[in-house]
Motif scaffolding. Sequence first.
Motif, PDB file in Angstrom:
ATOM      1  N   GLN A 198     -12.417  11.425   2.412  1.00 32.33           N
ATOM      2  CA  GLN A 198     -11.096  11.938   2.088  1.00 32.33           C
ATOM      3  C   GLN A 198     -10.000  10.908   2.364  1.00 32.33           C
ATOM      4  O   GLN A 198      -9.048  10.780   1.608  1.00 32.33           O
ATOM      5  N   LYS A 199     -10.152  10.170   3.459  1.00 30.84           N
ATOM      6  CA  LYS A 199      -9.114   9.210   3.861  1.00 30.84           C
ATOM      7  C   LYS A 199      -9.416   7.792   3.387  1.00 30.84           C
ATOM      8  O   LYS A 199      -8.866   6.823   3.908  1.00 30.84           O
ATOM      9  N   PHE A 200     -10.324   7.666   2.424  1.00 32.30           N
ATOM     10  CA  PHE A 200     -10.652   6.408   1.740  1.00 32.30           C
ATOM     11  C   PHE A 200     -11.435   5.432   2.626  1.00 32.30           C
ATOM     12  O   PHE A 200     -12.369   4.803   2.177  1.00 32.30           O
ATOM     13  N   ASN A 201     -11.008   5.255   3.900  1.00 38.28           N
ATOM     14  CA  ASN A 201     -11.690   4.364   4.837  1.00 38.28           C
ATOM     15  C   ASN A 201     -11.823   2.930   4.318  1.00 38.28           C
ATOM     16  O   ASN A 201     -12.837   2.274   4.526  1.00 38.28           O
ATOM     17  N   LEU A 202     -10.776   2.454   3.653  1.00 35.56           N
ATOM     18  CA  LEU A 202     -10.753   1.056   3.218  1.00 35.56           C
ATOM     19  C   LEU A 202     -10.231   0.179   4.355  1.00 35.56           C
ATOM     20  O   LEU A 202      -9.457   0.633   5.192  1.00 35.56           O
ATOM     21  N   LEU A 203     -10.673  -1.074   4.373  1.00 37.94           N
ATOM     22  CA  LEU A 203     -10.196  -2.020   5.382  1.00 37.94           C
ATOM     23  C   LEU A 203      -8.861  -2.583   4.918  1.00 37.94           C
ATOM     24  O   LEU A 203      -8.793  -3.263   3.891  1.00 37.94           O
ATOM     25  N   PRO A 204      -7.765  -2.302   5.644  1.00 39.30           N
ATOM     26  CA  PRO A 204      -6.416  -2.577   5.135  1.00 39.30           C
ATOM     27  C   PRO A 204      -6.093  -4.054   4.934  1.00 39.30           C
ATOM     28  O   PRO A 204      -5.254  -4.390   4.097  1.00 39.30           O
ATOM     29  N   ARG A 205      -6.742  -4.939   5.680  1.00 46.90           N
ATOM     30  CA  ARG A 205      -6.409  -6.358   5.573  1.00 46.90           C
ATOM     31  C   ARG A 205      -7.182  -7.077   4.474  1.00 46.90           C
ATOM     32  O   ARG A 205      -6.919  -8.242   4.178  1.00 46.90           O
ATOM     33  N   LEU A 206      -8.148  -6.359   3.878  1.00 49.28           N
ATOM     34  CA  LEU A 206      -8.962  -6.972   2.833  1.00 49.28           C
ATOM     35  C   LEU A 206      -8.480  -6.543   1.457  1.00 49.28           C
ATOM     36  O   LEU A 206      -7.949  -5.450   1.275  1.00 49.28           O
ATOM     37  N   SER A 207      -8.716  -7.381   0.474  1.00 40.26           N
ATOM     38  CA  SER A 207      -8.406  -7.035  -0.911  1.00 40.26           C
ATOM     39  C   SER A 207      -9.375  -5.956  -1.386  1.00 40.26           C
ATOM     40  O   SER A 207     -10.408  -5.683  -0.748  1.00 40.26           O
ATOM     41  N   THR A 208      -9.064  -5.350  -2.531  1.00 40.18           N
ATOM     42  CA  THR A 208      -9.977  -4.349  -3.081  1.00 40.18           C
ATOM     43  C   THR A 208     -11.335  -4.982  -3.385  1.00 40.18           C
ATOM     44  O   THR A 208     -12.380  -4.369  -3.132  1.00 40.18           O
ATOM     45  N   LEU A 209     -11.333  -6.200  -3.888  1.00 41.43           N
ATOM     46  CA  LEU A 209     -12.589  -6.892  -4.167  1.00 41.43           C
ATOM     47  C   LEU A 209     -13.415  -7.053  -2.896  1.00 41.43           C
ATOM     48  O   LEU A 209     -14.615  -6.752  -2.879  1.00 41.43           O
TER      49      LEU A 209
END
Length: 227
Positions: free
Chosen positions: A93-104
Amino acid sequence: MKTIIEMTNIKKSYKMGDNILEVLKGIDLSITEGEFVAILGPSGSGKSTIMNIMGCIDAKSQGKYLLDGKNIENFSEDELAIVRNDKIGFVFQKFNLLPRLSTLNNVEMPILLRGGSSKEAKTKAKVYLDMVGLGDRMHHKPIELSGGQQQRVAIARALVGEPELILADEPTGNLDQTSGKEIMALFKKLNDEGNTIVMITHDEKIASQAKRVIRIVDGLIEPSFIL
């Protein structure tokens, strides 16, 4: 069609001081390859606990769980980590992406974690970012994307390792209505292409878009509601 998930009399309880909290009270559930299943229930019903057991994040207290025909009960933590990375794609739900990294870079992670080369990871990440319509956003960081776009990145990350099972926990919960519709359309497309998807949700309108709906009430499947 082979069975991806087979749960037999799955129970889960937690000790809370002197009390025992029963979260799951005997779940019997099987999911076959290519299905799109929604597990529907209110907060506290046990649906997220089911997903955590399916995803090898949490262990059952009792019962039998087979993932792709294998009993994982005696797997070590390292072996479970390999299973999670190789066989399961997670969408949160909260995506859990690493904020300092690009989408790639975010999408590359599952390939790199399983020991793939940087070249392989980059090539596959670009393919899946294109698939979710974000090929032109691969160098943006999560903060530069809308909520719907971030969830698309999370879906690309879940798919890049080509897992046998996608587990999605309230994937539209943090999105506006338009973005939520776009994400559900993407899930339907992925399922039509053969991906097995299990989605956890409290929203009946979202659940109804899956091909099968299972309602969880107080730690049990409501038999009359299985569609």
